[in-house]
Design a protein around this motif. Structure first.
Motif, PDB file in Angstrom:
ATOM      1  N   ARG A 139      18.987  26.905  40.160  1.00 32.64           N
ATOM      2  CA  ARG A 139      19.596  25.388  39.834  1.00 32.64           C
ATOM      3  C   ARG A 139      17.974  25.065  39.841  1.00 32.64           C
ATOM      4  O   ARG A 139      17.029  26.067  40.785  1.00 32.64           O
ATOM      5  CB  ARG A 139      19.957  25.045  41.179  1.00 32.64           C
ATOM      6  CG  ARG A 139      21.475  26.027  41.190  1.00 32.64           C
ATOM      7  CD  ARG A 139      22.481  24.931  42.663  1.00 32.64           C
ATOM      8  NE  ARG A 139      23.110  25.913  42.839  1.00 32.64           N
ATOM      9  CZ  ARG A 139      23.758  25.638  44.277  1.00 32.64           C
ATOM     10  NH1 ARG A 139      23.621  24.778  45.045  1.00 32.64           N
ATOM     11  NH2 ARG A 139      25.336  26.144  44.173  1.00 32.64           N
ATOM     12  N   ALA A 158      21.601  29.712  33.727  1.00 34.43           N
ATOM     13  CA  ALA A 158      22.165  29.166  33.884  1.00 34.43           C
ATOM     14  C   ALA A 158      23.103  29.622  33.737  1.00 34.43           C
ATOM     15  O   ALA A 158      24.122  29.736  35.046  1.00 34.43           O
ATOM     16  CB  ALA A 158      22.905  28.130  33.180  1.00 34.43           C
ATOM     17  N   ARG A 159      23.873  30.835  33.456  1.00 37.75           N
ATOM     18  CA  ARG A 159      25.221  32.030  34.128  1.00 37.75           C
ATOM     19  C   ARG A 159      24.681  32.740  35.439  1.00 37.75           C
ATOM     20  O   ARG A 159      25.861  33.025  36.109  1.00 37.75           O
ATOM     21  CB  ARG A 159      25.443  33.009  33.053  1.00 37.75           C
ATOM     22  CG  ARG A 159      25.379  31.679  31.398  1.00 37.75           C
ATOM     23  CD  ARG A 159      25.883  33.409  30.562  1.00 37.75           C
ATOM     24  NE  ARG A 159      25.523  33.909  29.828  1.00 37.75           N
ATOM     25  CZ  ARG A 159      24.641  34.303  28.818  1.00 37.75           C
ATOM     26  NH1 ARG A 159      24.052  32.583  28.610  1.00 37.75           N
ATOM     27  NH2 ARG A 159      23.643  35.039  29.024  1.00 37.75           N
ATOM     28  N   GLN A 175      19.762  18.570  23.860  1.00 36.03           N
ATOM     29  CA  GLN A 175      19.612  19.476  23.081  1.00 36.03           C
ATOM     30  C   GLN A 175      18.799  19.913  21.914  1.00 36.03           C
ATOM     31  O   GLN A 175      17.939  20.836  21.972  1.00 36.03           O
ATOM     32  CB  GLN A 175      21.070  20.323  22.574  1.00 36.03           C
ATOM     33  CG  GLN A 175      21.776  20.888  23.289  1.00 36.03           C
ATOM     34  CD  GLN A 175      23.452  21.053  23.156  1.00 36.03           C
ATOM     35  OE1 GLN A 175      23.113  21.570  21.988  1.00 36.03           O
ATOM     36  NE2 GLN A 175      24.170  21.731  24.150  1.00 36.03           N
ATOM     37  N   PRO A 182      22.100  24.887  29.729  1.00 33.66           N
ATOM     38  CA  PRO A 182      22.200  24.785  29.617  1.00 33.66           C
ATOM     39  C   PRO A 182      23.469  26.960  29.068  1.00 33.66           C
ATOM     40  O   PRO A 182      22.870  26.483  27.816  1.00 33.66           O
ATOM     41  CB  PRO A 182      23.684  23.858  29.176  1.00 33.66           C
ATOM     42  CG  PRO A 182      22.388  22.987  29.816  1.00 33.66           C
ATOM     43  CD  PRO A 182      20.716  23.441  29.793  1.00 33.66           C
ATOM     44  N   GLY A 183      23.837  27.741  28.986  1.00 36.03           N
ATOM     45  CA  GLY A 183      24.414  28.435  28.738  1.00 36.03           C
ATOM     46  C   GLY A 183      23.312  29.548  28.563  1.00 36.03           C
ATOM     47  O   GLY A 183      23.780  30.802  28.135  1.00 36.03           O
TER      48      GLY A 183
END
Length: 276
Positions: free
Chosen positions: A222, A217-218, A39, A212-213
């Motif tokens: 992809r 992504a939600r 991250q 991510p998050g």
């Protein structure tokens, strides 16, 4: 089995359990640290964490400028005019070397208005000194700055005059929305034209990663998805990215993507762009 043998087996079993627990704990910690390190390698909107000079804002007087656009070799800046530096970090590498209002003319011998000059400023390496040719008060001079690890993501202001940009009204490098995806699209990025931001792209946009998050992504976007249209607009056509100026956080945006042999429509609700 004698009590002594039972005690010995219990001690061995206990030691084995502690050893297994320690291994699992160390693995969990390693995974946590690895995730945290991953991250930390991103500066938002897919821009990798590399190195910085501590320049908070670049100003282009007229012309067209782009920051952190993708090209075949990675990231690049594009300047049609020599940028001025502002909002220098008090403890940054450029502190005491550059001054607010300095114009960058060349980077390591490459003119800043050439592709090579923009590419060098966009791809700094921590600990490797950068030779800058600058203009200050009408006089040219040469200085050296050593970048440190960090995010090379200065704000961008395109103004009609050389007056110091208003920090509250300064234009950021793109609209104030955040989808949370990294794109691979050849020579692409945001450009400021006629007071508005315009997206330019020479190739179809392929999703390299969804943070991510993030909203992307939600929503189920992809890596490998090819973006065909956004709200019905084909972005590879000249001027087709103008509608981005009207997008607002919280308003669903329809992404039409190709995934393998299928064409999918994925609504994504953008957030306020991070760092604004």
């Amino acid at each position: 089995m004698t009590p002594g043998m039972m005690g010995t087996m219990e001690m061995v079993a206990s030691a084995a359990f502690r050893s297994m627990f320690a291994r699992r704990l160390s693995m969990a910690l390693a995974l946590t640290l690895a995730a945290g390190a991953a991250q930390a390698q991103s500066c938002g909107d897919g821009v990798p964490r590399t190195a910085t000079l501590g320049i908070g804002q670049l100003q282009c007087v007229g012309g067209s400028c782009t920051l952190n656009a993708r090209d075949g070799a990675g990231r690049t800046h594009d300047f049609s005019t020599e940028p001025r530096v502002w909002r220098l970090e008090p403890d940054g590498p450029a502190h005491g070397v550059l001054r607010d209002g300095d114009q960058i003319l060349a980077v390591d011998g490459a003119l800043i208005t050439t592709p090579e000059g923009g590419r060098r400023l966009a791809n700094l390496r921590a600990g490797v000194p950068v030779a800058l040719r600058i203009r200050r008060g009408g006089a040219e001079m040469r200085v050296s700055v050593t970048p440190r690890p960090g995010c090379n993501t200065p704000a961008l202001a395109v103004t009609p005059t050389a007056a110091r940009p208003d920090a509250n009204a300064a234009a950021e490098a793109g609209p104030a929305i955040y989808f949370g995806m990294e794109l691979d699209c050849g020579d692409c990025g945001w450009r400021r034209e006629g007071g508005d931001f315009r997206w330019h792209s020479t190739e179809p946009m392929r999703v390299k990663a969804a943070v991510p998050g993030s909203p992307a992504a939600r929503a189920g976007l992809r890596a490998g998805d090819v973006v065909l249209r956004i709200n019905g607009h084909e972005l590879t056509e000249r001027g087709a990215g103008r509608f981005f100026d009207r997008l607002t956080p919280g308003q669903a945006v329809r992404f039409e993507v190709r995934r393998g042999t299928r064409t999918l429509t994925i609504p994504i609700v953008p957030e306020v762009r991070r760092g604004t």
